[in-house]
Design an enzyme around this catalytic site. Structure first.
Site: not given
Lengths: 328, 328, 328
Positions: A194, A235-237
């Site tokens: 990540q 969450g990511h992005n």
């Protein structure tokens, strides 16, 4: 403050004695003389007639039922918020670094900032003017915090995270943990590094124990003016558009993009890779599994009924899950 | 790295110039020359044609549309994960104990381990080779952490907890808190002592602010290769089978046993005392209230619709909750 | 302990040899000779016949199937809880302040209290007799903790919070963060100061990473004997009635008032400004969007079915969301 001073300072219409002294705010039900109260939610209208408040901030339509002095405005909640902040300013913070804090030599801390007890400021961190870093906060290498932001305590910024100006982060908030990314490999999972960061804009509030993952490659983005309640998972992005407000316990899966000025209820679940338009309202306990392209209010939270009735409702619905029964 | 070196090292088919120099990874949309990108999710296929990446990891079917060099494989996401880890290794950690950390004399810390600032290592703790205990972690008496595991920071292991090798625990994770056990006694609750522990296997990832309760008598068990996202709650005596992955905000009530290689979506609720088979998929926002005996995909998350339509749907369903209306 | 001593001390009917020595508790399945087990949940009845426990606490109806000595009672779980606490007392805590703790000169700490490593006790805090403040806890200015309470570690009390006697707060719990209050102002949000506090009664348990917001003006109130599991979110001005128990991941929106002796399942969402009667049960994953005026059990959690069947069920229900189809 005198009531007349409040009326002038906040541009409100005064009904009553301008010399009335106001020392604090209170709810309609609990107010004692000297207190200013407000009426914004119609649920509390019946408390107005019985209030002992010296004055009430309210809308023109409620003026007639008010037994006390009044400050009249079309947005009583906003006027109350400003008056309360004026009457009850947060305690002043003394600049400086607590002797038990650990500040790496390569960190840049503005002289007007305050670093609390047992805080850890790693290398290359930049802390702006008048920032308050509360006790036991951890700012990882290269994290940046803009002027006038406040990390209440036990806030954890992973390396490289950017926080804008005038933000407020509550206890236990984590910004920059790894996104949940794994590639399947014959029944096992291989971690996907990540590598992105998190960029948080100005005037953002992040609630207690809320977690925001760093991006997988590009960054996770929280735009200006976003308000996140407690225990939200981002969450990511994910991108959260400016001035969107999200209530507690909501979870947003990776790569979903929320528009501006959305209002999201509590415990809402967003699937990943969705696009949500500006000005969308989602009521509590809903599941957003598809993109939403038009402003408006959306729901799927099922309200409780007595358990026995609920069982009948479920049994009814289940019949339509059986094959060949799609046609009713 | 040269593209040809990557192809050889990771066993990928090369299409293009082996001398091409790759310095980093990037998304298809954001890539600049020198970057390697990948295409694994069909949603992003349209970004392939326009990418400026020097090379793309992709499946054979997408090769034709690729304007750049390519590394071809049946599992592009897995290949990308490995290349990204190779190009972007985590920062090296220096072994040793930070002067502000508190390590009890009876703790055994491998010389190659790194103990961060303001960490607390209580008596009888055992920390394996190359373990990283980040800042402000608390390892209660007798906790054990296997080789090469990393506790990022502010991780809290209660006394006696066992963590295997190569695990990654994120900020705010709590392992070993009391299970929720109370016996009713004439309208009051009497605490049931929580005497078990938690055993976490090898290669487990535990997300930020996730909580795992200790067992009531026997242990709570997280088997090898399990991946837990942020803000998951694992009740006492739960067993999570090897290589199961669970997305954020899911809660698992006490004594439920999940099989191996399950994939559980976000915000799923499991009732207690259930048995879930191997290879079960549960989609997000579902309630698992009964045991699941067969592999397959299960759901009960209701997707949002416009609020007015939702109200009609609820009104319809409610009719079947009324007595005497079970027969439709 | 001898079995006969346990029978006398806890008022249980003895079946078997009073001289039998009991050294620990165990589950029916894992018990070895010397262990005392119990049978309270009928799910585990089949384990009774095969148990190797020396004695079992059970109800009269199960006595016949018991292959070992027995302690007979109408509430075996309660009797087990008391015996287990007697056989496995928590480790003794030595009074005193750890040298790494920071105790402000104006704080009042009872001499019998124990303050752990790296804890921070701010000015005007009051800590009662025999209180245990675990490592890395933060007690904000003016917080108060009653006698015999225990904050396990990394508990965060904001300024002014009151905790009663004999409470247990787990790692990562946050009490007193700001409520989520913002007034809209032309597309932006203006913060409403959160000026109230949180009052927690006696004998309250608060789980790991649970968050409780301070009141907006009046206080948030957790009454005596309330049990809160992990990762619960309690909004501002919520009142939770005495002896109510709430399972993990539940969220309660602002100003909702729960009655006494309620039992709330996991991942339940409560809307704000509701009133819930005494003795209400809400099963897991339900949405409580309206007040509940009568004791009883309420539900709206939809159980999982195979995903394909679920899609048909959703498609069926959706038809009733279309206009003009309210009449079936």
């Amino acid at each position: 403050m005198l009531l007349g001073e409040l009326a002038v300072r906040f541009g409100l219409e005064l009904r009553g004695e301008p010399e009335l002294r106001i020392t604090r705010v209170a709810t309609l039900a609990q107010a004692e003389p000297g207190a200013l109260s407000f009426l914004a939610n119609p649920r509390y209208r019946r408390a107005l007639a019985a209030t002992r408040a010296s004055a009430v901030v309210l809308a023109p339509a409620d003026l007639e039922s008010c037994p006390a002095a009044a400050l009249v405005t079309d947005n009583p909640y906003l006027a109350y918020a400003r008056i309360a902040a004026h009457l009850h300013p947060p305690p002043a913070v003394e600049p400086g670094v607590h002797p038990s804090a650990i500040v790496s030599p390569g960190a840049r801390v503005a002289p007007s900032a305050a670093i609390g007890a047992l805080a850890l400021i790693e290398e290359e961190v930049e802390i702006g003017e008048r920032v308050v870093v509360g006790p036991a906060c951890i700012l990882g290498r290269g994290a940046r915090v803009g002027a006038d932001s406040r990390l209440v305590g036990r806030v954890h910024l992973y390396p490289g995270i950017e926080i804008g100006a005038r933000c407020l982060l509550h206890a236990g908030a984590v910004v920059g943990s790894d996104g949940f990314g794994f590639a399947p490999d014959r029944g096992r999972w291989v971690k996907v590094p990540q590598l992105g960061s998190v960029r948080v804009g100005d005037d953002v509030e992040i609630g207690a124990n809320t977690t925001i993952d760093r991006g997988a490659i590009d960054d996770t983005v929280i735009e200006d003016g976003v308000k996140l309640d407690n225990q939200i998972q981002v969450g990511h992005n994910v991108v959260i558009g400016a001035h969107t407000a999200i209530a507690g316990c909501t979870g947003i899966s990776g790569s979903t993009v929320l528009g501006q000025r959305c209002m999201i209820g509590g415990m809402v679940g967003f699937a990943g890779h969705l696009t949500i338009a500006d000005d969308v309202v989602v009521t509590g306990c809903s599941l957003v599994s598809h993109s939403i392209h038009a402003a408006g209010s959306y729901s799927s939270g099922m309200p409780t009924v007595p358990t026995r009735a609920w069982r009948r409702m479920v049994a009814h619905l289940r019949k339509f899950g059986e094959k060949g029964k799609e046609q009713h």
